[in-house]
Design an enzyme around this catalytic site. Structure first.
Site, PDB file in Angstrom:
ATOM      1  CE  LYS A  16      26.834  67.715  60.684  1.00 41.74           C
ATOM      2  NZ  LYS A  16      25.916  66.837  60.001  1.00 41.74           N
TER       3      LYS A  16
HETATM    4  C1  LIG Z   1      25.675  66.113  58.668  1.00 41.73           C
HETATM    5  C2  LIG Z   1      24.641  66.488  57.705  1.00 41.73           C
HETATM    6  C3  LIG Z   1      23.700  65.586  57.197  1.00 41.73           C
HETATM    7  C4  LIG Z   1      23.762  64.117  57.452  1.00 41.73           C
HETATM    8  O1  LIG Z   1      23.830  63.796  58.787  1.00 41.73           O
HETATM    9  P1  LIG Z   1      24.129  62.303  59.236  1.00 41.73           P
HETATM   10  O2  LIG Z   1      23.636  62.275  60.652  1.00 41.73           O
HETATM   11  O3  LIG Z   1      25.615  62.125  59.147  1.00 41.73           O
HETATM   12  O4  LIG Z   1      23.393  61.388  58.352  1.00 41.73           O
HETATM   13  C5  LIG Z   1      22.706  66.057  56.361  1.00 41.73           C
HETATM   14  N1  LIG Z   1      22.633  67.350  56.026  1.00 41.73           N
HETATM   15  C6  LIG Z   1      23.537  68.250  56.467  1.00 41.73           C
HETATM   16  C7  LIG Z   1      23.391  69.676  56.075  1.00 41.73           C
HETATM   17  C8  LIG Z   1      24.572  67.841  57.307  1.00 41.73           C
HETATM   18  O5  LIG Z   1      25.479  68.737  57.706  1.00 41.73           O
END
Ligand SMILES: *Cc1c(COP(=O)(O)O)cnc(C)c1O
Length: 388
Positions: free
Chosen positions: A188
């Site tokens: 991210k």
């Molecule tokens: C990455 C992601 C999540 C989950 O994130 P984590 O921190 O890995 O639990 C949830 N929703 C979306 C749209 C994502 O891209």
């Protein structure tokens, strides 16, 4: 190998984490509240609750909004499975709203039609989770207006979107939602290794989310059923979880936050460069909504099959050329787990045709702050080789 996404770790990040290792607290110390204040300030939200993942943030957000058995939660089929799983954790049922083919976000038109029908059948959702796909905000003004009319609550899944804006306001300011959640997974915009954050402007929701993050335990005498037995006393007043973020993660997060603007700006530069370099290439570059300043977590192209190639062969060609492409996402309603729930929920594999069509055509190209122009040129050349 050029990956589709990759974290950037500086010496300052490393120093921040090692300082914590030498300090008194590895968990439940001063770094987590500092990180929460830092994010709340930056995204212009009132309260921020740090947790060990965005998945946990979604779960405590649903719990705080009192989602439970007999309730419906709606989200988009083009998301990571976590956006739907949080409802099932709470014993609620999940349904999906088809996407807008330009933005890949939840379609407001589809949402409106579905709400009209759900009102007739008495199956209105308690919560809707719009996902800011690739970092570009959903049409929150319209979704909020529908929430006023039909009485549902809104959790923005902004896992892709920290640093982005909608109508000039930071995503996370919760102008059109109850809670906004962010992810700090390494792919991210900024990272804490694993980690997430829930942001809200409502003090009662903040309090409940803090409770659910920490076993349902409180040390606040006002929330207890009796006066404290002594200074050691705490009470468990709800069933919560251990979703706490560590001090190491929070220190990394604070350090990463200092570069948030820079990272999003670099992502925009790369997106502009891709757009320009693909000018005469037969593929669809991302649509940009004028209401949104995207965080550009992903750069997603759509392509039709052409002479001698298909999305599959293009994908394989890029991988063979050392370019780590990806597909975001396999429509959630087609995952075997959700397909099984579909007959009760009223959807099947053919439901949500725009999402299914999108899935046949999408490829996420490498996009991250440390991607160099030269590497990006290699990606573009590899694509041109097969498309031109
Ligand atoms: C990455 C992601 C999540 C989950 O994130 P984590 O921190 O890995 O639990 C949830 N929703 C979306 C749209 C994502 O891209």
């Amino acid at each position: 190998m050029i990956p589709y996404a990759c974290q950037t770790i500086t010496q300052t990040d490393i120093d921040a984490v090692t300082d914590v290792l030498k300090s008194d607290f590895l968990t439940q110390g001063p770094q987590v509240p500092r990180f929460e204040a830092c994010v709340a300030h930056r995204v212009a939200g009132q309260y921020a609750i740090a947790v060990n993942s965005a998945t946990s943030a979604l779960h405590i957000a649903c719990l705080a909004l009192e989602l439970g058995a007999g309730d419906w939660l709606w989200t988009t089929p083009i998301t990571f499975v976590a956006s739907a799983n949080c409802a099932v954790y709470c014993g609620a049922q999940v349904d999906f709203v088809d996407i807008d083919p330009d933005t890949f976000n939840m379609s407001v038109t589809a949402l409106r039609i579905k709400l009209v029908n759900a009102e007739k059948s008495g199956k209105l959702p308690k919560i809707v989770i719009p996902v800011h796909m690739a970092g570009q905000s959903c049409d929150m003004r319209a979704i909020y207006a529908l929430s006023e009319k039909y009485g549902f609550r809104i959790i923005e899944d902004a896992s892709h979107a920290i640093g982005g804006q909608y109508e000039g306001a930071m995503i996370g300011s919760c102008r059109h939602s109850d809670i906004t959640i962010f992810s700090f997974h390494p792919v991210k915009i900024i990272t804490t290794a694993e980690g997430g954050m829930a942001v809200t402007n409502q003090p009662d929701l903040a309090q409940r989310m803090r409770l659910y993050r920490n076993h349902g335990i409180t040390r606040d005498a006002a929330a207890m059923t009796q006066p404290p037995d002594g200074n050691w006393y705490y009470q468990q007043i709800a069933l919560g979880y251990n979703y706490r973020m560590t001090e190491l993660q929070a220190a990394l997060g604070i350090s990463q936050m200092q570069r948030l603007e820079e990272y999003v700006a670099r992502r925009h530069q790369l997106a502009d460069r891709y757009d320009a370099l693909f000018k005469d290439v037969p593929l669809k570059t991302p649509f940009r909504s004028p209401a949104s300043y995207s965080a550009f977590h992903l750069y997603i192209i759509r392509l039709d099959s052409g002479p001698g190639y298909s999305r599959e062969t293009v994908f394989d060609h890029l991988c063979a050329a050392g370019i780590g492409v990806n597909v975001h996402y396999i429509p959630v309603h087609t995952q075997p787990y959700y397909a099984r729930l579909g007959s009760a929920a009223g959807y099947d594999a053919q439901s949500f045709p725009e999402a299914n069509r999108y899935y046949q055509q999408a490829i996420s190209l490498p996009m991250y702050a440390a991607l160099s122009d030269v590497q990006q040129d290699d990606v573009v050349e590899a694509l041109k080789q097969v498309l031109l």
